[in-house]
Each structure stands twice: as C-alpha cells, then as structure tokens.
Design an enzyme around this catalytic site. Structure first.
Site, PDB file in Angstrom:
ATOM      1  N   GLU A 141       4.565  -3.935  12.283  1.00 25.96           N
ATOM      2  CA  GLU A 141       3.547  -2.895  12.078  1.00 25.96           C
ATOM      3  C   GLU A 141       2.394  -3.541  11.334  1.00 25.96           C
ATOM      4  O   GLU A 141       2.487  -3.818  10.134  1.00 25.96           O
ATOM      5  CB  GLU A 141       4.138  -1.722  11.294  1.00 25.96           C
ATOM      6  CG  GLU A 141       5.281  -1.015  11.999  1.00 25.96           C
ATOM      7  CD  GLU A 141       4.884  -0.363  13.305  1.00 25.96           C
ATOM      8  OE1 GLU A 141       3.681  -0.067  13.480  1.00 25.96           O
ATOM      9  OE2 GLU A 141       5.757  -0.150  14.161  1.00 25.96           O
ATOM     10  N   LEU A 142       1.301  -3.790  12.057  1.00 26.25           N
ATOM     11  CA  LEU A 142       0.239  -4.633  11.519  1.00 26.25           C
ATOM     12  C   LEU A 142      -1.049  -3.838  11.290  1.00 26.25           C
ATOM     13  O   LEU A 142      -0.992  -2.663  10.947  1.00 26.25           O
ATOM     14  CB  LEU A 142       0.038  -5.827  12.455  1.00 26.25           C
ATOM     15  CG  LEU A 142       1.343  -6.573  12.824  1.00 26.25           C
ATOM     16  CD1 LEU A 142       1.068  -7.691  13.810  1.00 26.25           C
ATOM     17  CD2 LEU A 142       2.042  -7.098  11.579  1.00 26.25           C
ATOM     18  N   GLY A 202       2.496  -5.483   7.542  1.00 30.34           N
ATOM     19  CA  GLY A 202       1.525  -6.300   6.823  1.00 30.34           C
ATOM     20  C   GLY A 202       0.428  -6.796   7.739  1.00 30.34           C
ATOM     21  O   GLY A 202       0.056  -6.121   8.709  1.00 30.34           O
ATOM     22  N   SER A 203      -0.081  -7.958   7.451  1.00 29.82           N
ATOM     23  CA  SER A 203      -1.240  -8.484   8.171  1.00 29.82           C
ATOM     24  C   SER A 203      -0.852  -9.045   9.528  1.00 29.82           C
ATOM     25  O   SER A 203       0.284  -9.453   9.772  1.00 29.82           O
ATOM     26  CB  SER A 203      -1.916  -9.581   7.348  1.00 29.82           C
ATOM     27  OG  SER A 203      -1.113 -10.751   7.323  1.00 29.82           O
ATOM     28  N   GLU A 249     -10.420  -5.725  10.044  1.00 33.79           N
ATOM     29  CA  GLU A 249      -9.817  -4.649   9.264  1.00 33.79           C
ATOM     30  C   GLU A 249     -10.322  -4.742   7.828  1.00 33.79           C
ATOM     31  O   GLU A 249     -10.000  -5.681   7.110  1.00 33.79           O
ATOM     32  CB  GLU A 249      -8.294  -4.753   9.284  1.00 33.79           C
ATOM     33  CG  GLU A 249      -7.629  -3.627   8.524  1.00 33.79           C
ATOM     34  CD  GLU A 249      -6.109  -3.740   8.490  1.00 33.79           C
ATOM     35  OE1 GLU A 249      -5.440  -2.701   8.430  1.00 33.79           O
ATOM     36  OE2 GLU A 249      -5.604  -4.885   8.520  1.00 33.79           O
ATOM     37  N   CYS A 281      -3.397   1.217   7.108  1.00 32.76           N
ATOM     38  CA  CYS A 281      -3.657   0.597   8.413  1.00 32.76           C
ATOM     39  C   CYS A 281      -4.437   1.509   9.343  1.00 32.76           C
ATOM     40  O   CYS A 281      -5.157   1.028  10.223  1.00 32.76           O
ATOM     41  CB  CYS A 281      -2.339   0.206   9.080  1.00 32.76           C
ATOM     42  SG  CYS A 281      -1.375  -1.006   8.162  1.00 32.76           S
ATOM     43  N   ASN A 302       0.802  -1.228   0.000  1.00 34.10           N
ATOM     44  CA  ASN A 302       0.000   0.000   0.000  1.00 34.10           C
ATOM     45  C   ASN A 302       0.836   1.281   0.000  1.00 34.10           C
ATOM     46  O   ASN A 302       0.449   2.281  -0.596  1.00 34.10           O
ATOM     47  CB  ASN A 302      -0.987  -0.002   1.170  1.00 34.10           C
ATOM     48  CG  ASN A 302      -0.316  -0.171   2.517  1.00 34.10           C
ATOM     49  OD1 ASN A 302       0.773  -0.728   2.625  1.00 34.10           O
ATOM     50  ND2 ASN A 302      -0.974   0.315   3.560  1.00 34.10           N
TER      51      ASN A 302
END
Length: 473
Positions: A248-249, A228-229, A376, A282, A153
């Site tokens: 960093e999710l 990511g996820s 999400e 996010c 993204n």
C-alpha cells in the site's frame, strides 16, 4: 501522561537491547520515551517464535473471533489512552486521533466477524466428461508468518489492518513499526494478550531500514505486508522473491469538480479532507481540477473553509492541523512550495512554516511538472487546476505514476460512470473526496500505488492460500 520505556516484544517477553531509539513529542520536541532497537538476532528470534506458534496453533475460528472482539472492546474502554499517545507521538490533532480510534475499533470488529466466514467454494468437476464420481471443493489455509511493516502516519489503524486479518485467518505476525511512532504498536500487543491472544502470535521488532532488511532476508516469512513509499515498496517486491507481498504505497490524489457539482458540498468536503493529519495521508486531496465556469465560485468557497482551520497545538480540542512528523519534512514541503512559486505558481494562502508546523498552502497556476503536482507531496498542500473539457480533466488526472484513489463531484450519473471507467485508480469516489475510506471496502491501488488489497475480508484473501481438494467417490 508519562509513557514508559518499551523493550522488544518477542514471545510475550520484554527483551531489552543495548541501543534504544528516542521517541519525541512531535509538537513540543520533548522526549516521550525510549524504545529498544532490534539487532539481527532479535529479528531471527522473533521469526522463530512466530513460526513455532503458527505450527502449533490450536486456536479455533471462534476463539479468534472472541479474541479480536474482546480486543475491540478493550480499545473502546481505553481509547483516551491511545488517543493521547497518537497526539503526542504522531502529532495528530485530538479530532484525527479520535477518528483513528473509531476506525481501529471498527476494523477489529470487522476482522472478528471475518474469522467466522473464511470459506472455499464447490468446483463443478462433473462439467468435464469422465469426472462424474469426483467431488471438488477448495479451502483457504493460512500462509504462515506475516512480516508487517507499518508507517508513521496511521501507526495504530494500519497496524490493525495487517495484524487483525492475519490473526483472524490463522497466521502469526512479526511487525516492524515506524521507528518514530512505535509506541501504539507495543501498546496494542499488550492489549491483544490481555484479550486472550497467546504469547508469541504477534511480535514487535523496532528499528530502522536495517530491521526491514533482516525481515526480507529471512525465508521463513511467508508474506510481507508493507505500507509506505513507492521506492521502498518496489525494493521489497524485488527482494521478496516468490513470496507474495501486499504493498500500500503513495498517491497524489486528483479530485474533479465539474460545473454541475454541488459547490458548497464539494468545497466543504475537499477543504476538510485536504489537510487532516497535516496532509500526511496517501489519499489526501492534492490536485483539485475545477471547471472554468465555476472556478472563481468554488475557489472562494474553498478558501473560506480553509481560512477557518486552526493550526497549532494538537492537544487543544479545536485544533484542526497539527505538526508534520518532523521539521525536516516541513522544510522539504516549504522548499517544494517555494520552488513552485519561483516557477510561476501563485499562492492563495500565506506560505508559513513554524518549526514542524506547516500552514495550509493552496496554489494555483501550477504546471504538471511541478513537484507539488506530479509527486506525492504528503503535506498540507493543494493545487487548484482549471479545466474546460471533462476529457481533459480525466486525462490530466491520469497523468500520474500513482493510482490509489480519485474523486469526482458531479450530478451527471452517466459522467460519473464514465469517470469510473476512465480513471486509472484502484478506487473512484463519486460526490465525495479521494480521502474517503470505509474500512471494510477493498482498498488498494494500481501503478506505483501498490499491489493487493486491504480491508479485512480482502486482506484475509491475500493472507491465505486456496487449496484444491478432489475426492474420488
């Protein structure tokens, strides 16, 4: 603009592979380029080169500063080239691409400055009896090879948030970009080398989940930095063993609109930041908790802004919302929205999908267990949820597996400070949206939103070890 085909970048050499991965224009569906797909030996070789460069590193802190600053200048000179690449390989609008370049350049500048500020601290050993002749202090030392795994993204900005602090603090990097948006990563490595970075300090291995697995299996990587996820982040943490990770999710960002809020400001900011990058961020606005007394007024204002947004070709300068990363994701979102409607939710905007384009969806009368609320959504979808009591809103906002950032709009300072304490999030933004991120601030979440912080100064702390020094005088 014709984008050349890219080989792997290992030790400053372009390494071709047997297999390649096509990269598509996310709006037209045309093939932009082909990028090499790494095999296990390529990953091993990249780590070998990075480790050798780390052990032989002779760059001074000032030289690192100069290289990073020069890179920021080169990005400024060539920003149009990078912007159009982002528009085509990600599907970003021109507006969003310009914003990503602004932040990329600023993050490089911040990282350059931090390269000169890496310090330890004096430890007052004399506070303990019998240690009067001991001098104690700490220094910070780089960890080694950083394994960086970046998302689709914000492929340029989030790569820089990992690579620039790593270089600033004396580490080397092996980076795996998202396979559907790898081009800017290859371009930035070329730019770094032009800025004076020695070959091999940053290496790129492209591919799918198997490449990430090979990175995880190699004990020579000292630390992993992943965006990511939550599912993949949990897997990385389980497999990394004793080696540190920064994760960093995801998030399903709540934003509270209290009855004393400036409704014009709140409506404009939430509407503008609900759908940027097609909602694929996010910290995009996803849940809007609005006090009953201002619900109708706010909703009317909010929808008036949403209805002005233009959806379509991201290369047209007045487009506000471009395509999602692929049609599969757009279909998923359409299914989630239709499922919510079948369960009683009401759509305040037309539900429309055209291929990978998904038009802004604003829902009301949702319930907490609907996917568009509790998971999400990562798409241009927002749920407006009324509340009567602020404690109820704060509790509802906390009913999430995620905890990255939240926003609250209120003129009541005491209430704002209460929300800061009560909201279970890594960041709470007052009188602005959850989407606000200044690239110098500590950015990171709690719960399933991750571990560790980004922001150049804070990333450097994550990517260095504190070493204690004691001198017996």
């Amino acid at each position: 603009m014709i984008i050349k085909d890219y080989h792997l970048s290992i030790g400053g050499q372009q390494v071709p592979t047997e297999e390649t991965i096509p990269v598509f224009n996310k709006y037209t569906g045309e093939v932009l380029t082909h990028v090499a797909k790494a095999e296990k030996q390529h990953v091993y070789n990249a780590i070998t080169v990075a480790q050798k460069c780390f052990k032989q590193d002779q760059l001074t802190a000032f030289q690192r500063y100069q290289i990073l600053l020069k890179a920021s200048e080169l990005f400024q000179e060539r920003r149009e080239e990078f912007e159009i690449t982002l528009v085509r390989e990600v599907g970003k609008t021109i507006k969003d691409a310009k914003g990503e370049l602004d932040r990329t350049i600023e993050t490089l500048r911040l990282s350059a400055e931090e390269a000169k500020r890496i310090t330890g601290e004096m430890i007052p050993l004399q506070a303990v009896e019998g240690a009067d002749n001991r001098l104690g202090f700490t220094i910070r030392v780089p960890k080694g090879v950083i394994g960086a795994i970046t998302p689709f993204n914000y492929p340029l900005l989030l790569a820089i948030h990992k690579i620039a602090p790593a270089l600033a603090s004396g580490n080397t990097v092996v980076v795996k970009p998202a396979p559907n948006t790898p081009v800017t990563t290859f371009q930035l490595v070329e730019l770094f080398e032009e800025a004076g970075l020695p070959k091999g300090y940053v290496n790129v291995v492209n591919g799918g989940a198997e490449v990430g697995e090979w990175l995880l299996q190699d004990e020579r990587i000292a630390m992993y930095s992943f965006t990511g996820s939550a599912g993949v982040g949990r897997y990385i943490k389980e497999k990394s063993g004793m080696r540190p990770v920064t994760l960093e999710l995801g998030n399903n960002s709540p934003n509270i609109i209290h009855f004393d809020a400036d409704l014009d400001q709140a409506a404009k900011l939430t509407a503008s930041r609900s759908f940027n990058n097609a909602g694929q961020a996010c910290i995009s606005v996803q849940r809007l908790y609005v006090h009953n007394s201002v619900l109708d007024d706010f909703t009317e204002k909010y929808l008036s802004y949403v209805q002005q947004l233009k959806v379509g070709n991201p290369e047209e300068p007045d487009t506000d919302i471009g395509p999602m990363i692929n049609e599969k994701e757009a279909i998923r979102v359409e299914q989630w929205v239709n499922e919510a409607i079948s369960e009683g939710a009401v759509a305040l905007t037309p539900i429309l999908r055209e291929g990978s384009l998904f038009y802004p969806a604003v829902l009301t009368q949702t319930t907490p267990n609907m996917k568009v609320v509790c998971q999400e959504v990562f798409a241009p979808v927002v749920a407006i949820i009324p509340y009567e009591d602020i404690l109820e809103a704060l509790e509802s906002a906390n009913q999430s597996d995620y905890g990255l950032q939240a926003g609250i709009f209120t003129r009541d300072l005491a209430l704002a400070l209460k929300a800061v304490k009560v909201l279970e999030y890594g960041g709470v933004i007052v009188n602005d949206v959850s989407t606000y991120r200044n690239d110098m601030m500590p950015y990171g979440g709690v719960k399933n939103s991750g571990i560790g912080k980004e922001g150049p100064r804070y990333t450097i702390e994550e990517m260095t070890d504190e070493k204690m020094v004691v001198i017996n005088l």
